[in-house]
Motif scaffolding. Structure first.
Motif, PDB file in Angstrom:
ATOM      1  N   HIS A   1     -36.586   9.989 -24.777  1.00 28.67           N
ATOM      2  CA  HIS A   1     -35.600   9.989 -23.694  1.00 28.67           C
ATOM      3  C   HIS A   1     -35.681  11.231 -23.002  1.00 28.67           C
ATOM      4  N   ARG A   2     -36.515  11.985 -22.867  1.00 33.07           N
ATOM      5  CA  ARG A   2     -36.641  13.294 -22.089  1.00 33.07           C
ATOM      6  C   ARG A   2     -35.524  14.296 -22.180  1.00 33.07           C
ATOM      7  N   TRP A   3     -34.985  14.162 -23.504  1.00 34.07           N
ATOM      8  CA  TRP A   3     -33.880  15.315 -23.860  1.00 34.07           C
ATOM      9  C   TRP A   3     -34.711  16.467 -24.229  1.00 34.07           C
ATOM     10  N   PRO A   4     -34.002  17.753 -23.621  1.00 28.27           N
ATOM     11  CA  PRO A   4     -34.566  18.933 -23.727  1.00 28.27           C
ATOM     12  C   PRO A   4     -34.369  19.234 -25.442  1.00 28.27           C
ATOM     13  N   GLU A   5     -35.270  20.006 -25.761  1.00 27.32           N
ATOM     14  CA  GLU A   5     -35.379  20.304 -27.210  1.00 27.32           C
ATOM     15  C   GLU A   5     -35.365  21.732 -27.652  1.00 27.32           C
ATOM     16  N   ILE A   6     -34.800  22.096 -28.846  1.00 26.26           N
ATOM     17  CA  ILE A   6     -34.798  23.697 -29.027  1.00 26.26           C
ATOM     18  C   ILE A   6     -35.051  23.657 -30.466  1.00 26.26           C
ATOM     19  N   ASP A   7     -35.853  24.485 -30.957  1.00 26.29           N
ATOM     20  CA  ASP A   7     -36.283  24.610 -32.218  1.00 26.29           C
ATOM     21  C   ASP A   7     -35.501  25.805 -32.869  1.00 26.29           C
ATOM     22  N   VAL A   8     -34.640  25.457 -33.690  1.00 27.58           N
ATOM     23  CA  VAL A   8     -33.659  26.576 -34.166  1.00 27.58           C
ATOM     24  C   VAL A   8     -34.149  27.321 -35.527  1.00 27.58           C
ATOM     25  N   THR A   9     -35.456  27.327 -35.929  1.00 23.46           N
ATOM     26  CA  THR A   9     -35.937  27.829 -37.066  1.00 23.46           C
ATOM     27  C   THR A   9     -35.628  29.302 -37.072  1.00 23.46           C
ATOM     28  N   LYS A  10     -35.957  29.835 -36.034  1.00 24.65           N
ATOM     29  CA  LYS A  10     -35.834  31.317 -35.989  1.00 24.65           C
ATOM     30  C   LYS A  10     -34.704  31.839 -34.993  1.00 24.65           C
ATOM     31  N   ARG A  11     -33.819  30.948 -34.645  1.00 25.80           N
ATOM     32  CA  ARG A  11     -32.715  31.432 -33.634  1.00 25.80           C
ATOM     33  C   ARG A  11     -31.568  31.505 -34.584  1.00 25.80           C
ATOM     34  N   SER A  12     -30.711  32.132 -33.990  1.00 18.47           N
ATOM     35  CA  SER A  12     -29.147  32.243 -34.415  1.00 18.47           C
ATOM     36  C   SER A  12     -28.449  31.257 -33.690  1.00 18.47           C
ATOM     37  N   VAL A  13     -27.342  30.996 -34.335  1.00 14.45           N
ATOM     38  CA  VAL A  13     -26.392  29.950 -33.726  1.00 14.45           C
ATOM     39  C   VAL A  13     -25.997  30.376 -32.146  1.00 14.45           C
ATOM     40  N   GLU A  14     -25.824  31.792 -31.914  1.00 17.39           N
ATOM     41  CA  GLU A  14     -25.404  32.268 -30.686  1.00 17.39           C
ATOM     42  C   GLU A  14     -26.664  32.136 -29.856  1.00 17.39           C
ATOM     43  N   GLU A  15     -27.849  32.349 -30.209  1.00 13.17           N
ATOM     44  CA  GLU A  15     -29.120  32.111 -29.348  1.00 13.17           C
ATOM     45  C   GLU A  15     -29.205  30.932 -28.970  1.00 13.17           C
ATOM     46  N   THR A  16     -29.205  29.877 -29.910  1.00 14.31           N
ATOM     47  CA  THR A  16     -28.945  28.502 -29.380  1.00 14.31           C
ATOM     48  C   THR A  16     -27.893  28.166 -28.631  1.00 14.31           C
ATOM     49  N   ALA A  17     -27.003  28.580 -28.884  1.00  9.61           N
ATOM     50  CA  ALA A  17     -25.656  28.245 -27.916  1.00  9.61           C
ATOM     51  C   ALA A  17     -25.792  28.964 -26.580  1.00  9.61           C
ATOM     52  N   ALA A  18     -26.641  29.876 -26.437  1.00  7.27           N
ATOM     53  CA  ALA A  18     -26.698  30.739 -25.108  1.00  7.27           C
ATOM     54  C   ALA A  18     -27.569  29.755 -24.302  1.00  7.27           C
ATOM     55  N   SER A  19     -28.759  29.245 -24.997  1.00  4.28           N
ATOM     56  CA  SER A  19     -29.642  28.470 -24.229  1.00  4.28           C
ATOM     57  C   SER A  19     -29.082  27.324 -23.901  1.00  4.28           C
ATOM     58  N   ILE A  20     -28.132  26.614 -24.501  1.00  9.26           N
ATOM     59  CA  ILE A  20     -27.694  25.205 -24.171  1.00  9.26           C
ATOM     60  C   ILE A  20     -26.517  25.753 -23.139  1.00  9.26           C
ATOM     61  N   TYR A  21     -25.738  26.923 -23.296  1.00 12.46           N
ATOM     62  CA  TYR A  21     -24.828  27.103 -22.100  1.00 12.46           C
ATOM     63  C   TYR A  21     -25.397  27.330 -20.719  1.00 12.46           C
ATOM     64  N   GLN A  22     -26.541  27.943 -20.840  1.00 13.75           N
ATOM     65  CA  GLN A  22     -27.224  28.309 -19.565  1.00 13.75           C
ATOM     66  C   GLN A  22     -27.892  26.771 -18.953  1.00 13.75           C
ATOM     67  N   MET A  23     -28.171  25.735 -19.772  1.00 12.19           N
ATOM     68  CA  MET A  23     -28.557  24.441 -19.302  1.00 12.19           C
ATOM     69  C   MET A  23     -27.206  23.630 -18.697  1.00 12.19           C
ATOM     70  N   VAL A  24     -26.142  23.861 -19.313  1.00  5.66           N
ATOM     71  CA  VAL A  24     -24.745  23.287 -18.652  1.00  5.66           C
ATOM     72  C   VAL A  24     -24.456  23.920 -17.537  1.00  5.66           C
ATOM     73  N   GLN A  25     -24.683  25.092 -17.388  1.00  2.00           N
ATOM     74  CA  GLN A  25     -24.284  25.696 -16.162  1.00  2.00           C
ATOM     75  C   GLN A  25     -25.185  25.117 -14.908  1.00  2.00           C
ATOM     76  N   VAL A  26     -26.443  25.239 -15.266  1.00  2.00           N
ATOM     77  CA  VAL A  26     -27.393  24.547 -14.274  1.00  2.00           C
ATOM     78  C   VAL A  26     -26.802  23.167 -13.666  1.00  2.00           C
ATOM     79  N   ARG A  27     -26.497  22.614 -14.631  1.00  2.00           N
ATOM     80  CA  ARG A  27     -25.915  21.140 -14.306  1.00  2.00           C
ATOM     81  C   ARG A  27     -24.859  21.179 -13.528  1.00  2.00           C
ATOM     82  N   GLN A  28     -23.926  21.930 -14.021  1.00  2.00           N
ATOM     83  CA  GLN A  28     -22.329  22.146 -13.289  1.00  2.00           C
ATOM     84  C   GLN A  28     -22.293  22.907 -12.066  1.00  2.00           C
ATOM     85  N   GLN A  29     -23.521  23.765 -11.620  1.00  2.00           N
ATOM     86  CA  GLN A  29     -23.604  24.492 -10.517  1.00  2.00           C
ATOM     87  C   GLN A  29     -24.663  24.064  -9.846  1.00  2.00           C
TER      88      GLN A  29
END
Length: 294
Positions: free
Chosen positions: A246-274
């Protein structure tokens, strides 16, 4: 080394707490002892705090809008030779220089019951109602939908995003589960896949079973082969194939904190909304800003 840290605010204290913890964490040999003094809005309240600061000197970090209280605090700390740091002053001074005018001090202004506040509350409510595959028929109203196998930090990431006003839902990947058919029809939300290393997921799921008092042979959602390495590998292969199909962006959370994962997703959302960010973001090498899936 023990360090007394007095956090003084005329509001909820979130700002001083965040700044203090971020700063102190950089010093490995320091054991901070936090003394939190929030909603300090009168001189009698401040005097009581100052008496404790005198008895337990250390570092004072504050955000106070009242000029009178600020002056009283700083003068008393100066007489006690206690460092006293107004955490917002540098930012406020920079804004004043840029805008050509000084701000108007107002207690608790950042926590006002404005549109942004109610948007965050609505986002939190949305995340709770769309957790773990709930509210599947209403996913089109989400800003982002997180997809992944069990225990890939979907729920805490959604909650973190919700506190920033992002309406986030999450759907677990279960073999031949009917819920996944709804994801293929989504048009508005950004769908993001979360994955993790098999070995890390085995440990996480085993800890989950121990917490619930389950054994390997127990039945139910978290029993049986829930933490079996072979099953986990199969689940992750299924998930990654779905993300790629489905060509969905993928994030490997193995060595990421929840905050880091959320930050990456937040940036993706920003790009879509702006839309104005899209052309700029496509030129950046950081994967968090990729717009290939937008």
């Amino acid at each position: 080394m023990r360090l007394h840290v007095h956090l003084i605010s005329d509001s909820t204290g979130e700002t001083v707490t965040t700044v203090a913890r971020a700063a102190v964490s950089q010093f490995e040999d320091v054991v901070p002892v936090e003394h939190v003094w929030f909603f300090i809005r009168t001189r009698p309240q401040l005097d009581k705090v100052l008496a404790i600061v005198e008895a337990l000197p250390g570092l004072v970090i504050f955000t106070l809008a009242s000029p009178e209280l600020r002056h009283a605090l700083q003068e008393r700390c100066r007489s006690l030779s206690v460092p006293c740091v107004p955490v917002l002053d540098s930012v406020m001074n920079a804004l004043a220089g840029l805008l050509g005018s000084a701000g108007r001090p107002q207690v608790g202004r950042q926590h006002a019951l404005d549109e942004g506040y109610f948007s965050r509350i609505a986002a939190i409510d949305f995340a709770m109602r769309h957790d773990d595959g709930q509210g599947i028929d209403d996913l089109e109203n989400a800003d982002v939908v997180l997809v992944g196998v069990s225990r890939t930090s979907k729920t805490p990431t959604c909650v973190y995003l919700a506190h920033r006003g992002i309406r986030a839902a999450n759907v677990p990947i279960v073999t031949a589960h009917a819920q996944l058919e709804h994801l293929e029809k989504l048009r508005r939300p950004l769908v993001v896949g979360l994955t993790i290393s098999p070995d890390a997921l085995v440990q996480i799921r085993r800890n989950r079973q121990k917490m619930l008092g389950l054994e390997h042979g127990d039945v139910g959602r978290y029993g049986g082969d829930y933490a079996d390495l072979v099953r986990i590998r199969e689940e992750l292969v299924l998930a990654r194939r779905m993300f790629a199909r489905h060509r969905w962006p993928e994030i490997d959370v193995t060595k990421r904190s929840v905050e880091e994962t959320a930050a990456s997703i937040y940036q993706m959302v920003q790009v879509r909304q702006q839309p104005e960010l899209k052309a700029l973001a496509d030129q950046l090498p950081h994967p968090s800003f990729s717009t290939d899936h937008a």
